[in-house]
Design an enzyme around this catalytic site. Structure first.
Site, mmCIF file in Angstrom:
data_model
loop_
_atom_site.group_PDB
_atom_site.id
_atom_site.type_symbol
_atom_site.label_atom_id
_atom_site.label_comp_id
_atom_site.label_asym_id
_atom_site.label_seq_id
_atom_site.Cartn_x
_atom_site.Cartn_y
_atom_site.Cartn_z
ATOM 1 N N CYS A 72 -6.068 -20.275 -24.994
ATOM 2 C CA CYS A 72 -6.281 -18.824 -24.993
ATOM 3 C C CYS A 72 -5.570 -18.267 -23.754
ATOM 4 O O CYS A 72 -4.652 -18.901 -23.239
ATOM 5 C CB CYS A 72 -7.770 -18.463 -25.040
ATOM 6 S SG CYS A 72 -8.717 -18.876 -23.569
ATOM 7 N N CYS A 82 -3.701 -15.981 -26.927
ATOM 8 C CA CYS A 82 -2.728 -16.138 -25.830
ATOM 9 C C CYS A 82 -1.446 -15.360 -26.136
ATOM 10 O O CYS A 82 -0.475 -15.421 -25.373
ATOM 11 C CB CYS A 82 -2.434 -17.600 -25.516
ATOM 12 S SG CYS A 82 -2.335 -18.671 -26.921
ATOM 13 N N CYS A 96 1.640 -18.019 -26.435
ATOM 14 C CA CYS A 96 1.069 -19.185 -27.121
ATOM 15 C C CYS A 96 2.092 -20.316 -27.167
ATOM 16 O O CYS A 96 3.278 -20.079 -27.338
ATOM 17 C CB CYS A 96 0.662 -18.812 -28.545
ATOM 18 S SG CYS A 96 -0.921 -17.970 -28.567
#
Ligand SMILES: Cc1cc2nc3c(=O)[nH]c(=O)nc-3n(C[C@H](O)[C@H](O)[C@H](O)COP(=O)(O)O)c2cc1C
Length: 323
Positions: free
Chosen positions: A201, A276, A280
């Protein structure tokens, strides 16, 4: 997978140091990450029996135990105690570490909290002594047994050597290398074949911490659990920790880390992202999954509980699907 070793002898290059470093080299060769704490080089204050840990679950003493060793004990899946025999037990330096782990005893038995890594956490003991008496290691074995229980680790066994006195005696032992290789393989072998799953995250303080802890708690024996954040916070979210404590899961002394450091030595098979965004991770070959979960940081406790339960549910279903 982190293997954490405590080198308990004040002799820097003596028998215990040789035995532990040989052991750590063997587990590294098999694929584990390792970290050795030279206990005599650390600032470790012996327990003062303030009993704050039993009442409130933390230790008020500020030293290396609090800032470095508690988090490492939480992070490690394998903890190795290594000590020469001093008067039928471990050295005073290592005993100070053990006594300060009364904190974990209190969190487990007084606050009724469980380390999420309990399913896989293991303890191992290494020791040497000068004499050849039958009962030479009995006191140490007993202390180690209760230490490992306090940190929620299963005591897997030990390697102990008698008639080791001069600082280089251990290096000349004819069987030590074979003993160590066998013990290292027996200890970490069952954990090596696990699939690796990364939860990511933004801050690694809340959602991915909860997901990682539930995954470890439910299926740490089947999956090696990693977690990280695109912008890691300084500490885990205290409201998240409270919500997890309501479930009996202990989040104390877990430290947020970046996604890069979570996967620096290893390649995940599955990646679950949750907020995120652009940051990510992408790992070629890994199966990706994105969970649309709101960030509960700074929201009321009930909102945190809802997200916690949602994550628990999703982790449970994911594990059912993947095993
Ligand atoms: C303070 C002290 C107490 C010791 N007590 C014992 C003992 O009770 N039994 C024994 O067999 N050896 C004892 N020894 C010997 C050490 O266990 C032995 O020399 C060992 O090999 C030292 O390991 P190291 O090189 O890792 O420090 C003692 C040594 C010291 C310095």
């Amino acid at each position: 997978m982190l293997v954490l070793g405590f080198q308990g002898s004040p002799r820097k290059k003596g028998n215990t140091s040789f035995l532990l470093s040989t052991f750590m080299q063997a587990v590294e060769k098999l694929g584990a990450q390792t970290r050795i704490i030279e206990v005599a080089q650390k600032n470790i204050i012996p327990c003062k029996e303030y009993v704050v840990c039993e009442r409130k679950g933390y230790c008020p003493i500020d030293d290396d135990i609090k800032t470095e060793i508690y988090p490492l004990i939480r992070q490690a899946e394998i903890v190795v105690l290594a000590s020469p025999i001093f008067f039928f037990n471990m050295t005073a330096q290592l005993k100070a570490v053990v006594d300060r782990c009364q904190l974990f005893w209190a969190r487990k038995y007084k606050l009724r909290l469980t380390d999420p890594a309990k399913k896989t956490k293991r303890g191992f003991l290494l020791s040497v002594g000068a004499s050849k008496g039958k009962s030479l290691f009995e006191g140490l074995q007993l202390t180690a047994k209760y230490f490992f229980d306090a940190i929620d680790a299963r005591f897997e066994g030990s390697l102990t050597y008698r008639e080791i006195e001069g600082p280089k005696d251990m290096t000349k032992h004819p069987e030590v290398l074979a003993d160590v290789e066998k013990a290292a393989a027996d200890l970490i072998g069952p954990l090596l074949d696990r699939k690796k799953i990364l939860f990511a995250c933004r801050e690694n303080a809340c959602r991915s911490q909860m997901a990682g802890a539930f995954a470890q708690y439910l299926a740490g024996d089947k999956f090696e659990v990693l977690n990280g954040g695109s912008e890691p916070a300084d500490q885990v979210n205290p409201d998240m920790a409270k919500a997890m404590h309501e479930k009996g899961i202990d989040m104390a002394y877990r430290v947020p880390q970046s996604i890069e450091s979570a996967i620096s030595d290893t390649t995940p098979d599955f990646i679950v992202t949750m907020g995120c965004g652009e940051e990510c991770p992408f790992v070629p070959g890994a199966q990706m999954l994105d969970w649309d979960l709101p960030d509960p940081a700074g929201k009321p406790p009930d909102f945190m509980r809802q997200v916690r339960d949602d994550i628990e549910n999703r982790v449970y279903k994911l594990i059912q699907k993947l095993v």
